[in-house]
Design a protein around this motif. Sequence first.
Motif, PDB file in Angstrom:
ATOM      1  N   PRO A  78      48.311  -7.858  92.518  1.00 54.29           N
ATOM      2  CA  PRO A  78      48.198  -6.552  91.695  1.00 54.29           C
ATOM      3  C   PRO A  78      49.030  -6.326  90.319  1.00 54.29           C
ATOM      4  O   PRO A  78      48.969  -5.582  89.626  1.00 54.29           O
ATOM      5  N   SER A 116      42.873  -2.503  86.957  1.00 50.19           N
ATOM      6  CA  SER A 116      42.606  -1.553  88.107  1.00 50.19           C
ATOM      7  C   SER A 116      43.832  -1.096  88.762  1.00 50.19           C
ATOM      8  O   SER A 116      43.914   0.077  89.302  1.00 50.19           O
ATOM      9  N   THR A 117      44.976  -2.021  88.608  1.00 47.48           N
ATOM     10  CA  THR A 117      46.289  -1.386  89.155  1.00 47.48           C
ATOM     11  C   THR A 117      46.891  -0.198  88.326  1.00 47.48           C
ATOM     12  O   THR A 117      47.162   0.596  88.785  1.00 47.48           O
ATOM     13  N   ARG A 151      44.955   1.968  86.798  1.00 45.83           N
ATOM     14  CA  ARG A 151      44.292   3.017  87.138  1.00 45.83           C
ATOM     15  C   ARG A 151      44.302   3.714  88.542  1.00 45.83           C
ATOM     16  O   ARG A 151      44.136   4.681  88.936  1.00 45.83           O
ATOM     17  N   SER A 152      45.033   2.797  89.300  1.00 49.61           N
ATOM     18  CA  SER A 152      45.399   3.270  90.777  1.00 49.61           C
ATOM     19  C   SER A 152      46.608   4.315  90.490  1.00 49.61           C
ATOM     20  O   SER A 152      46.489   5.239  91.609  1.00 49.61           O
ATOM     21  N   PHE A 153      47.409   4.383  89.729  1.00 49.95           N
ATOM     22  CA  PHE A 153      48.473   5.332  89.477  1.00 49.95           C
ATOM     23  C   PHE A 153      48.245   6.402  88.238  1.00 49.95           C
ATOM     24  O   PHE A 153      48.556   7.370  88.212  1.00 49.95           O
ATOM     25  N   PRO A 158      44.758   7.330  86.793  1.00 50.97           N
ATOM     26  CA  PRO A 158      43.304   7.254  86.669  1.00 50.97           C
ATOM     27  C   PRO A 158      42.488   7.554  85.421  1.00 50.97           C
ATOM     28  O   PRO A 158      41.311   7.205  85.394  1.00 50.97           O
TER      29      PRO A 158
END
Length: 134
Positions: A41, A59-60, A62-64, A66
């Motif tokens: 990640p 994606s990483t 967006r994980s924290f 969004p």
Amino acid sequence: MSTTPAPEFHAIGLVVSDLAASLAFYRRLGIEFPEGSEDQPHVEAALPGGLRLLLDPESTVRSFHPSWRPPTGGGRMGLAFRCTGPEHVDAVYEDLVGAGYHGELKPWDAFWGQRYAVVHDPDGNGVDLFAPMT
């Protein structure tokens, strides 16, 4: 005047759309990322002078964060790689373009005394190739 010390510039971070493609591109330019980085990640590589290059898949981020979206307009950030001489600029450019990367500016003898070219990484970031004219 502030008594708080200034922060130290320590890393360059890129958010990438395809981690494997970005790793392949930067490895071709001699940056050494750990084996197996394609499935991570977050990846880092040591750069000369103590800096680090950090790659984070979208994606990483967006994980924290969004609501994060890639910037539009481009052309605002670039990395530069010094080659050993003018012919090395040409060879690296041809290698990258031959491997399918976009050549933005073919090698030329710039008026400021360098052999200079620009290619794009897989996310469209400009990557300058240069060497002093001899």
